[in-house]
Design an enzyme around this catalytic site. Sequence first.
Site, PDB file in Angstrom:
ATOM      1  CG  HIS A  53      28.600  39.664  33.780  1.00  0.00           C
ATOM      2  ND1 HIS A  53      27.639  40.346  33.072  1.00  0.00           N
ATOM      3  CD2 HIS A  53      28.886  40.449  34.848  1.00  0.00           C
ATOM      4  CE1 HIS A  53      27.377  41.484  33.682  1.00  0.00           C
ATOM      5  NE2 HIS A  53      28.114  41.577  34.768  1.00  0.00           N
ATOM      6  CE1 TYR A 323      36.751  42.001  37.534  1.00  0.00           C
ATOM      7  CE2 TYR A 323      36.505  41.587  35.207  1.00  0.00           C
ATOM      8  CZ  TYR A 323      36.058  42.179  36.366  1.00  0.00           C
ATOM      9  OH  TYR A 323      34.929  42.956  36.352  1.00  0.00           O
TER      10      TYR A 323
HETATM   11  C1  HEM Z   1      35.074  45.642  43.322  1.00  0.00           C
HETATM   12  C2  HEM Z   1      34.858  45.626  42.014  1.00  0.00           C
HETATM   13  C3  HEM Z   1      34.678  44.370  41.194  1.00  0.00           C
HETATM   14  C4  HEM Z   1      35.054  43.082  41.439  1.00  0.00           C
HETATM   15  C5  HEM Z   1      35.791  42.556  42.654  1.00  0.00           C
HETATM   16  C6  HEM Z   1      34.637  42.286  40.309  1.00  0.00           C
HETATM   17  C7  HEM Z   1      34.835  40.922  40.178  1.00  0.00           C
HETATM   18  C8  HEM Z   1      34.604  40.194  39.041  1.00  0.00           C
HETATM   19  C9  HEM Z   1      35.063  38.849  38.790  1.00  0.00           C
HETATM   20  C10 HEM Z   1      35.854  38.009  39.795  1.00  0.00           C
HETATM   21  C11 HEM Z   1      34.681  38.500  37.552  1.00  0.00           C
HETATM   22  C12 HEM Z   1      34.973  37.198  36.823  1.00  0.00           C
HETATM   23  C13 HEM Z   1      36.188  37.409  35.932  1.00  0.00           C
HETATM   24  C14 HEM Z   1      36.637  36.159  35.206  1.00  0.00           C
HETATM   25  O1  HEM Z   1      36.524  35.063  35.769  1.00  0.00           O
HETATM   26  O2  HEM Z   1      37.142  36.291  34.077  1.00  0.00           O
HETATM   27  C15 HEM Z   1      33.970  39.612  36.986  1.00  0.00           C
HETATM   28  C16 HEM Z   1      33.424  39.656  35.737  1.00  0.00           C
HETATM   29  C17 HEM Z   1      32.809  40.753  35.208  1.00  0.00           C
HETATM   30  N1  HEM Z   1      32.623  41.986  35.798  1.00  0.00           N
HETATM   31 FE1  HEM Z   1      33.318  42.537  37.576  1.00  0.00          FE
HETATM   32  N2  HEM Z   1      34.021  43.099  39.390  1.00  0.00           N
HETATM   33  C18 HEM Z   1      34.033  44.377  39.900  1.00  0.00           C
HETATM   34  C19 HEM Z   1      33.535  45.507  39.313  1.00  0.00           C
HETATM   35  C20 HEM Z   1      32.908  45.538  38.108  1.00  0.00           C
HETATM   36  C21 HEM Z   1      32.367  46.727  37.495  1.00  0.00           C
HETATM   37  C22 HEM Z   1      32.451  48.147  38.066  1.00  0.00           C
HETATM   38  C23 HEM Z   1      31.814  46.345  36.328  1.00  0.00           C
HETATM   39  C24 HEM Z   1      31.134  47.272  35.376  1.00  0.00           C
HETATM   40  C25 HEM Z   1      31.586  47.632  34.239  1.00  0.00           C
HETATM   41  C26 HEM Z   1      32.026  44.910  36.183  1.00  0.00           C
HETATM   42  C27 HEM Z   1      31.638  44.137  35.105  1.00  0.00           C
HETATM   43  C28 HEM Z   1      31.986  42.807  34.918  1.00  0.00           C
HETATM   44  C29 HEM Z   1      31.721  42.079  33.696  1.00  0.00           C
HETATM   45  C30 HEM Z   1      31.030  42.613  32.466  1.00  0.00           C
HETATM   46  C31 HEM Z   1      32.244  40.789  33.875  1.00  0.00           C
HETATM   47  C32 HEM Z   1      32.243  39.654  32.870  1.00  0.00           C
HETATM   48  C33 HEM Z   1      33.527  39.754  32.059  1.00  0.00           C
HETATM   49  C34 HEM Z   1      33.586  38.720  30.962  1.00  0.00           C
HETATM   50  O3  HEM Z   1      32.781  38.809  30.019  1.00  0.00           O
HETATM   51  O4  HEM Z   1      34.470  37.871  31.015  1.00  0.00           O
HETATM   52  N3  HEM Z   1      32.678  44.460  37.290  1.00  0.00           N
HETATM   53  N4  HEM Z   1      33.929  40.638  37.920  1.00  0.00           N
END
Ligand code: HEM
Length: 332
Positions: A53, A323
Amino acid sequence: MPRLLSTVVLAAGALAGLLGASSGTRAEPPSAETIVDAFEAVLGPIRTHRPSHAKGTCAGGHFTATPEGTRLSVAPVFNGQRVATVIRFGVGVGSPAGSDTGRTTRSLSVRFETPSGDTWDMANISAPVFGSPTPEALVQGLLARRPDPVTGQPNPQAVAAFVAANPATTLQARWLAATLPPASWAATPYWGVNAFRFQGADSEVRHVRWVFEPVAGTQRLTEEQTRTLPASFLADELRQRVARAPVEFDMVLQFAGPGDDVTNPTIAWPDDRPRAVVGRLAVTEVAPGPGGACDPISFLQLDMAPGVTYSDDPTLHARTGAYAVSLSRRLQ
Ligand code: HEM
């Protein structure tokens, strides 16, 4: 079995379990560093934006629980007072230059800031399921898509072999392929996807998932619009809407029924499960351009709202550390 021998066998089994050494035992899940390294293996070093994202716009507003919300959760967020929120709307792409018209997810991330100083973060997507059942599958799927140094493209055989061995990782992509992208950040549901435990005012603890339903209804692009709209239209469209009136979402809980898997985010629970509207989120301002309060934060802190706890979904547990590592690399 003699008592001493059975004790030794049990102890060996416990040790093997700890080491993940014997066949059939679950290996340690990937570390947060390993997870973020896997994102970087595909996208290159990520220092200025989120690896997932990557494109987004900051916004702000407030949340107010319904009486049903106050009944179903003891968390201060649900006490019925107006709670300030930091919001980020995003697009599920690996670069801030990604397109708003692709068949990827859109996102709604929210930090609730209660008057008593508690905060609670969540990051929700515009699909009811996630693309990996476990953190291991996420990492392996990313590594299978590493670009080949010669062609600059992923190796198709490696991707095909991964997909054949991990069919659950195709479920989100299938849903997205069959569903036109949202016409507006304001006009799509956003699912929390992972299951959580909510402690109610009656002390009962319930497994729930949530979805933010757009009060204005769901609107999708047409096939033609996915080809003709500019790569960036969502932010301006949202600014125009919010200038006219707050954009609102109802937070709806869905309760797990008997046999529903609370640990696998690639499987949605049946639609007939009981639901309850627990609050309304109002988006009242949108950042005029890049940057804003959502930029230097990550939407998944260690602390959940009091009375809200993680389910045993392993992807949920992997998110917190990943995160945090991602944020720390971004802020370096
Ligand atoms: C093994 C599971 C997951 C891993 C390892 C993962 C990893 C990540 C990482 C590393 C980021 C960047 C965070 C940042 O830099 O602030 C991110 C962002 C994000 N992830 Fe995941 N994620 C996972 C599961 C999910 C799931 C299940 C969802 C569904 C709801 C999701 C939705 C998002 C969203 C919406 C963002 C953007 C957040 C923002 O607006 O700052 N993720 N994810």
